[in-house]
Structure formats: C-alpha cells, structure tokens
Design a protein around this motif. Sequence first.
Motif, short mmCIF file in Angstrom:
data_model
loop_
_atom_site.label_atom_id
_atom_site.label_comp_id
_atom_site.label_asym_id
_atom_site.label_seq_id
_atom_site.Cartn_x
_atom_site.Cartn_y
_atom_site.Cartn_z
N ILE A 59 -3.45 -0.99 -0.61
CA ILE A 59 -2.71 -1.87 -1.52
C ILE A 59 -2.75 -1.33 -2.95
N ILE A 60 -1.62 -1.39 -3.63
CA ILE A 60 -1.52 -0.91 -5.01
C ILE A 60 -2.10 -1.94 -5.95
N ASP A 61 -3.23 -1.59 -6.59
CA ASP A 61 -3.90 -2.50 -7.52
C ASP A 61 -3.58 -2.09 -8.95
N SER A 62 -3.96 -2.93 -9.91
CA SER A 62 -3.60 -2.70 -11.31
C SER A 62 -4.20 -1.42 -11.88
N ARG A 63 -5.29 -0.93 -11.30
CA ARG A 63 -5.96 0.26 -11.81
C ARG A 63 -5.49 1.55 -11.14
N GLY A 88 1.98 -4.01 -3.40
CA GLY A 88 0.96 -4.55 -4.29
C GLY A 88 1.51 -4.85 -5.66
N ASP A 89 0.78 -4.47 -6.70
CA ASP A 89 1.13 -4.75 -8.09
C ASP A 89 2.39 -3.97 -8.47
N CYS A 120 5.12 0.35 -3.26
CA CYS A 120 4.92 1.75 -2.85
C CYS A 120 6.21 2.56 -3.01
N ASN A 121 7.37 1.89 -2.87
CA ASN A 121 8.65 2.60 -3.05
C ASN A 121 8.69 3.31 -4.39
#
Length: 235
Positions: A59-63, A88-89, A120-121
Amino acid sequence: MRLIFPVLALLLATGATKPVAMDLKNPTCPEKPDWGVAKAMTLTAADRGGKRVLIADGIIDSRLPERLKAAIDADERIEEVWLKSRGGDAQAGNRAGKVIRSYPGMVTRIPAGWTCFSACNFVFMGGDRRFVEPGGMFMVHMFTHTGDRDVIEISVDEGTEETTRLIGEIEQASALLASEDNDFLIRMGISRKLLTEVMYRQQAVATKENPSTRYCLSQDEVRKYNVVPMERPAG
C-alpha cells in the motif's frame, strides 16, 4: 515416447494453461488480482533477468516518496521499478511518480500476473519508459480520496486524532485532485483522455444495477492512452 513428445509440443505451442478467472462485477479484471501485501509498501532491490530492479509491493503510504528516493539512491545499479499495489495515498502516489521521473531513463514495469491499481497508476506513470507485460494489470477506478479505503484503515489504526484529520481533509483534497491528476498526466506524457474516457467514467460506488467500479486496460488501450508509450515520453 513418439506420442508423448508431439502432445507436449502442442501444449506448449497453444499455451494450454489454466485460464485466469475474471471478476463478474468487473469483467475486464481478474477475480483475484495480485496487488500485493495489505501493508505499507516494501521496497526490495533484486536481480531479475540480468537487471537490477526495485520491487515495490504493498500500500502506498504518505512516506513512500521519501523512502523510494532513498532506496534508489542507495543502489546506483537499479534501472527498473516493478510495481504491485492496491493503491493508497493519492498525493503520495503522484509525488512518488515524480521521484521516479527525476531519474533519467528509469523504467517502470507491471510484470505478468501483477496488478497496479489506483494511486499505483501514478507511481507507474512516472517511468521514463513504461511496460505493462501481457497478463499484467493496469487497473483504474473513479479516482477520489474517499475511494482509497486502505489509507483510511491505516489512519484508524493510528488513532482517533489521525482519522479525524484525514476525514476533515477529504473534501478539500478531492476538489484539488482532478486538477493535479490532469497536470501530472501532461507532465508524464500520458493522454488526458485516460482521465476523461476511462477513469472518470467508472462508478465511484457499486450499485445493484451496475456493480462495476474497476476497469483493467487492455494491451491496445495502454498504448492508445500512451500509458505504455510507443516513443520516449516527454520529461
């Protein structure tokens, strides 16, 4: 043995493998997409097919943008980023894509069987060159912050204060997102029609009459919208 070898050759030639089950609600997509682990994205450098690649899974997190830059800087041999993610974010996805574009010649790839969905795109589209292998899934939806449920779930785990902050920002962030997405696509050399003809035509919420909320681009479509460019994209 004379009979066995021709049969094996026929099986190999016709690609007689078990077909991937498709999602009845989202018929262009697999029923069980391989979009990585349900936790913050891991970044692992590995050798694959004679290349040094960075496997981005989760998952794409803020960091992520900062972690991604640090991972690429730590290994100068990395030439490709392979992506597997349920999203994610949204803003972090855009920023991570810009990080990748800052490395001239960096390739992004969705390997066969892997799925790159939602935020993710935009990480993927940061590649100076981009490849969606046959069997790889570039999966899109109506791109909104409220659709990124994994981000909300992560914020819930972090506590009530973080959840309240996120919900308070949703409307403002969503209003800015369309403009940011449009600007990002222009900068990355992607056709803006990907937004108008595909992403923004997906339903945000499933209904009984139309349960489809996701769409997986075909090999023809990833080329039509320059997701996979026929020529080197403008930087």
